[in-house]
Design a protein around this motif. Structure first.
Motif, short mmCIF file in Angstrom:
data_model
loop_
_atom_site.label_atom_id
_atom_site.label_comp_id
_atom_site.label_asym_id
_atom_site.label_seq_id
_atom_site.Cartn_x
_atom_site.Cartn_y
_atom_site.Cartn_z
N ALA A 30 6.35 8.46 3.78
CA ALA A 30 5.43 8.62 4.90
C ALA A 30 4.67 9.93 4.82
N ARG A 31 5.36 10.99 4.38
CA ARG A 31 4.70 12.30 4.27
C ARG A 31 3.64 12.28 3.16
N VAL A 32 3.95 11.64 2.05
CA VAL A 32 3.01 11.61 0.93
C VAL A 32 1.85 10.66 1.19
N LYS A 33 2.16 9.49 1.75
CA LYS A 33 1.14 8.46 1.96
C LYS A 33 0.40 8.61 3.28
N GLN A 34 0.88 9.51 4.14
CA GLN A 34 0.24 9.76 5.44
C GLN A 34 0.19 8.49 6.30
N VAL A 35 1.30 7.79 6.30
CA VAL A 35 1.47 6.58 7.09
C VAL A 35 2.80 6.71 7.83
N PRO A 36 2.87 6.37 9.13
CA PRO A 36 4.14 6.46 9.85
C PRO A 36 5.24 5.64 9.17
N ALA A 37 6.45 6.13 9.24
CA ALA A 37 7.56 5.47 8.54
C ALA A 37 7.79 4.05 9.04
N ASP A 38 7.50 3.79 10.33
CA ASP A 38 7.73 2.44 10.84
C ASP A 38 6.65 1.46 10.40
N TYR A 39 5.67 1.94 9.64
CA TYR A 39 4.64 1.09 9.04
C TYR A 39 4.97 0.78 7.58
N ILE A 40 6.17 1.12 7.11
CA ILE A 40 6.51 1.00 5.70
C ILE A 40 7.65 0.00 5.50
N PHE A 41 7.43 -0.94 4.59
CA PHE A 41 8.50 -1.80 4.09
C PHE A 41 8.67 -1.51 2.61
N LEU A 42 9.91 -1.39 2.16
CA LEU A 42 10.20 -1.15 0.75
C LEU A 42 10.92 -2.36 0.17
N GLY A 43 10.42 -2.81 -0.99
CA GLY A 43 10.98 -4.01 -1.60
C GLY A 43 11.43 -3.79 -3.02
N ASN A 44 12.17 -4.75 -3.53
CA ASN A 44 12.61 -4.75 -4.92
C ASN A 44 11.40 -5.13 -5.78
N GLY A 45 10.61 -4.12 -6.11
CA GLY A 45 9.33 -4.33 -6.76
C GLY A 45 8.33 -4.91 -5.77
N SER A 46 7.05 -4.91 -6.15
CA SER A 46 6.06 -5.57 -5.32
C SER A 46 6.31 -7.07 -5.25
N ASP A 47 7.06 -7.60 -6.22
CA ASP A 47 7.33 -9.03 -6.22
C ASP A 47 8.02 -9.47 -4.93
N GLU A 48 8.94 -8.65 -4.42
CA GLU A 48 9.59 -9.02 -3.16
C GLU A 48 8.59 -9.00 -2.00
N ALA A 49 7.72 -7.99 -2.00
CA ALA A 49 6.72 -7.90 -0.94
C ALA A 49 5.67 -8.99 -1.06
N ILE A 50 5.52 -9.59 -2.23
CA ILE A 50 4.61 -10.72 -2.41
C ILE A 50 5.28 -12.02 -1.97
N ASP A 51 6.56 -12.17 -2.25
CA ASP A 51 7.28 -13.39 -1.90
C ASP A 51 7.57 -13.50 -0.40
N LEU A 52 7.88 -12.38 0.24
CA LEU A 52 8.29 -12.41 1.64
C LEU A 52 7.25 -13.03 2.58
N PRO A 53 5.95 -12.74 2.45
CA PRO A 53 5.00 -13.37 3.37
C PRO A 53 5.03 -14.90 3.33
N TYR A 54 5.27 -15.48 2.17
CA TYR A 54 5.40 -16.93 2.09
C TYR A 54 6.60 -17.40 2.90
N ARG A 55 7.71 -16.70 2.75
CA ARG A 55 8.94 -17.10 3.43
C ARG A 55 8.85 -16.88 4.94
N CYS A 56 8.06 -15.89 5.35
CA CYS A 56 7.95 -15.57 6.77
C CYS A 56 6.90 -16.42 7.50
N PHE A 57 5.77 -16.67 6.84
CA PHE A 57 4.62 -17.24 7.54
C PHE A 57 4.23 -18.65 7.12
#
Length: 340
Positions: A55-82
């Motif tokens: 959050a300090r480096v990217k200048q984004v609040p911590a509650d706006y951040i999701f961390l995944g097992n590679g971007s692959d997890e962050a790509i797969d999750l939207p399909y599973r959620c929506f």
């Protein structure tokens, strides 16, 4: 937007979540082995310390951040959620990063590609025209892979403003571009998700750490669906070291950009090269006389590039990653000796 079953999902409650907010020094809750510290303990399932550092480096609040097992997890999750399998669909530019389609296929979600133009740009109206009442996500990669160019910012914003679903902008290569990251648009656009990664500019591909920047509501949904301990302790520890060393990262980026200019200029002068496309990434796409033959020739000499000739709009194109000065020079030397 949520799949009905996700809306009512009771997420797995890990032992580490339940006591959160209290100080503790005796842990008898998670059936862990009491020996072999610190690897005997489960890691923080929400990666709080690491998120604060990012959050300090990217200048984004911590509650706006999701961390995944590679971007692959962050790509797969939207399909599973929506996206409801067999019902909903997604729209994406074409050509682009292949995992968007792979995850769509795995989740049984229709994937609707919209071709870029001859300059590898898109029009918002064309993406929106491909949508219907079952379109949940639009995928935009900028700088795009494999083309390397940044997409028109105004067209991206038009999509975000007009689409009544989730717009995901994948910025894996943003550190090599002068374009302003869309993560600074999140508070104005709650349907926007921005992906970044530790794999490229940060030199940490082996860690498998992807970042999704999104509204706290979307982050909460992702945390609800993800596996409880999706990032192991070693990844979190090494990522903490990496994210704290912005000096090295900035140095690497400057070196890569310098070599990018040198390599692109030299590559364009080769007899095999028909065109080098503009790039804002740590790679470039080049149209050559015979991509397969040149690729095979380089493989025999131990030099590996990516043959993209089977990708739409990329016939006879090679994608070349920027390496060290000596690696780039070895590539050029080999190609100067190539005889069709």
């Amino acid at each position: 937007m949520l799949r009905p079953n996700i809306a009512v999902l009771a997420p797995y409650s890990s032992a580490r979540d339940e006591y959160s907010g209290h100080e503790a020094h005796v842990f008898l809750d998670a059936n862990e082995n009491p020996y072999n510290a610190p690897y005997n303990r489960y890691p923080d399932p929400l990666q709080r310390e690491l998120k604060q550092a990012i959050a300090r480096v990217k200048q984004v609040p911590a509650d706006y951040i999701f961390l995944g097992n590679g971007s692959d997890e962050a790509i797969d999750l939207p399909y599973r959620c929506f996206c409801r399998p067999g019902v909903d669909n997604v729209v994406a530019i074409e050509p682009t990063y292949g995992m968007y389609r792979v995850c769509a296929d795995i989740n049984d979600v229709e994937y609707r590609p919209v071709l870029l133009d001859d300059n590898y740009q898109f029009r918002a109206d064309e993406l929106l025209a491909a949508c219907d009442e079952h379109t949940k996500i639009i995928w935009i990669c900028s700088p795009n892979n494999p083309t390397g160019n940044s997409l028109d910012r105004n067209e991206i914003l038009k999509v975000v403003d007009q689409f009544q679903g989730i717009v995901i902008v994948d910025e894996a290569y943003i550190d090599f571009s002068r374009q302003l990251s869309f993560r600074f648009e999140l508070k104005q656009h709650p349907n926007l998700v921005v992906l970044q990664t530790m794999s490229k500019a940060w030199g940490c591909a082996a860690l498998r750490l992807g970042m999704a920047f999104a509204s706290p509501d979307i982050v909460h949904i992702y945390n609800k669906v993800k596996y409880p301990y999706n990032l192991n302790l070693l990844t979190q520890q090494q990522a903490m070291k990496a994210i704290s060393d912005t000096v090295s990262t900035d140095k690497w980026v400057r070196m890569i950009l310098g070599e990018r200019g040198r390599l692109v200029e030299a590559f364009a002068e080769l007899p095999i090269c028909l065109k080098v496309y503009p790039t804002d990434a740590n790679f470039f796409l080049a149209r050559v006389t015979d991509a397969q033959a040149i690729y095979d020739y380089l493989v025999e000499r131990g030099v590996i590039v990516r043959n993209r000739t089977r990708v739409q709009l990329c016939h006879n194109c090679l994608r070349v990653t920027i390496g060290t000065r000596s690696e780039n020079s070895e590539l050029l030397a080999a190609l100067r000796q190539y005889n069709a």
